[in-house]
Design a protein around this motif. Structure first.
Motif, PDB file in Angstrom:
ATOM      1  N   ASN A  11      -3.253   3.000  -5.497  1.00  0.00           N
ATOM      2  CA  ASN A  11      -2.038   3.060  -4.691  1.00  0.00           C
ATOM      3  C   ASN A  11      -1.625   1.693  -4.157  1.00  0.00           C
ATOM      4  OD1 ASN A  11      -2.219   5.748  -5.154  1.00  0.00           O
ATOM      5  ND2 ASN A  11      -2.329   6.372  -3.014  1.00  0.00           N
ATOM      6  N   GLN A  12      -2.276   0.659  -4.646  1.00  0.00           N
ATOM      7  CA  GLN A  12      -1.986  -0.672  -4.136  1.00  0.00           C
ATOM      8  C   GLN A  12      -1.416  -1.580  -5.218  1.00  0.00           C
ATOM      9  OE1 GLN A  12      -5.278  -3.435  -2.909  1.00  0.00           O
ATOM     10  NE2 GLN A  12      -4.325  -3.141  -0.926  1.00  0.00           N
ATOM     11  N   ARG A  64      -7.163  -8.441  -2.005  1.00  0.00           N
ATOM     12  CA  ARG A  64      -7.275  -7.032  -2.351  1.00  0.00           C
ATOM     13  C   ARG A  64      -8.460  -6.386  -1.627  1.00  0.00           C
ATOM     14  NH1 ARG A  64      -6.156  -7.036  -8.131  1.00  0.00           N
ATOM     15  NH2 ARG A  64      -8.094  -8.210  -8.135  1.00  0.00           N
ATOM     16  N   ALA A 116      -7.262   0.689   3.821  1.00  0.00           N
ATOM     17  CA  ALA A 116      -6.482   1.661   3.053  1.00  0.00           C
ATOM     18  C   ALA A 116      -6.875   3.093   3.401  1.00  0.00           C
ATOM     19  CB  ALA A 116      -6.669   1.422   1.559  1.00  0.00           C
ATOM     20  N   ASP A 149       0.864  -1.180   0.000  1.00  0.00           N
ATOM     21  CA  ASP A 149       0.000   0.000   0.000  1.00  0.00           C
ATOM     22  C   ASP A 149       0.894   1.221   0.000  1.00  0.00           C
ATOM     23  OD1 ASP A 149      -2.410  -1.360   0.111  1.00  0.00           O
ATOM     24  OD2 ASP A 149      -2.363  -1.502   2.289  1.00  0.00           O
ATOM     25  N   ARG A 204      -7.891  -5.778   2.105  1.00  0.00           N
ATOM     26  CA  ARG A 204      -6.896  -4.759   2.359  1.00  0.00           C
ATOM     27  C   ARG A 204      -7.421  -3.372   2.019  1.00  0.00           C
ATOM     28  NH1 ARG A 204      -1.906  -5.773   3.054  1.00  0.00           N
ATOM     29  NH2 ARG A 204      -1.294  -4.049   1.740  1.00  0.00           N
ATOM     30  N   ARG A 205      -8.367  -3.318   1.085  1.00  0.00           N
ATOM     31  CA  ARG A 205      -8.871  -2.004   0.702  1.00  0.00           C
ATOM     32  C   ARG A 205      -9.562  -1.332   1.884  1.00  0.00           C
ATOM     33  NH1 ARG A 205     -11.442  -2.894  -4.389  1.00  0.00           N
ATOM     34  NH2 ARG A 205      -9.457  -2.421  -5.344  1.00  0.00           N
ATOM     35  N   GLU A 250       1.937   3.617   4.577  1.00  0.00           N
ATOM     36  CA  GLU A 250       2.668   2.720   3.701  1.00  0.00           C
ATOM     37  C   GLU A 250       2.780   1.371   4.410  1.00  0.00           C
ATOM     38  OE1 GLU A 250       4.174   5.189   0.361  1.00  0.00           O
ATOM     39  OE2 GLU A 250       4.880   3.175   0.819  1.00  0.00           O
TER      40      GLU A 250
END
Lengths: 92, 92
Positions: A70-71, B8, B15, A29, B11-12, B20
């Motif tokens: 951004n991933q 994905r 976010a 990320d 994890r979003r 980072e």
């Protein structure tokens, strides 16, 4: 259900096909989308580390790199030869 | 839904907290349970590779190694410092 549980459960289904496998997922990320990506470079070095521990046939490596905003996600799937054993370095 | 999609999507959600992050999952399916595990050793070398590309605070690394029968999963979660940038090697 956490990611690790999901990861484990989906993989268990394919475990009936008795093969040595390695799967590596790297997710990054990033705050700034315009910062340079280092996953493609990192991929080669990660594979070099793996090759220090197991014999890897280059044809048995499947690489997938996806970017979404951004991933970034790097996915490496490796089917190991049945005679693979640790500590038989073959270089990269 | 494939593993990558799930990875994905989960994890979003996190976010929105702009940090980072690097997450690394390594799964090893082994045929023989009694063969030696090399993931603990591999973990150190994988971290060494990562440290070549980004500054990593040792306190920001979370490591989890699980074994379930013939399957092992190594999970590395790293929160990167906001000033992290590629190519600033700090060693390991």
């Amino acid at each position: 259900m956490g990611l690790l549980d999901y990861f484990r459960s989906t993989r268990r289904g394919s475990a009936s096909v008795a093969k040595e496998r390695l799967q590596i997922l790297v997710a990054h990320d990033r705050i700034a989308r315009d910062s340079p990506s280092y996953l493609p470079m990192m991929q080669k070095e990660l594979l070099a580390v793996i090759c220090k521990y197991v014999q890897v046939d280059q044809d048995a490596i499947s690489v997938n790199l996806e970017q979404d905003g951004n991933q970034e996600i790097l996915e490496l799937n490796i089917v190991l030869p049945e005679h693979s054993s640790p500590q038989q370095a073959v270089g990269s």
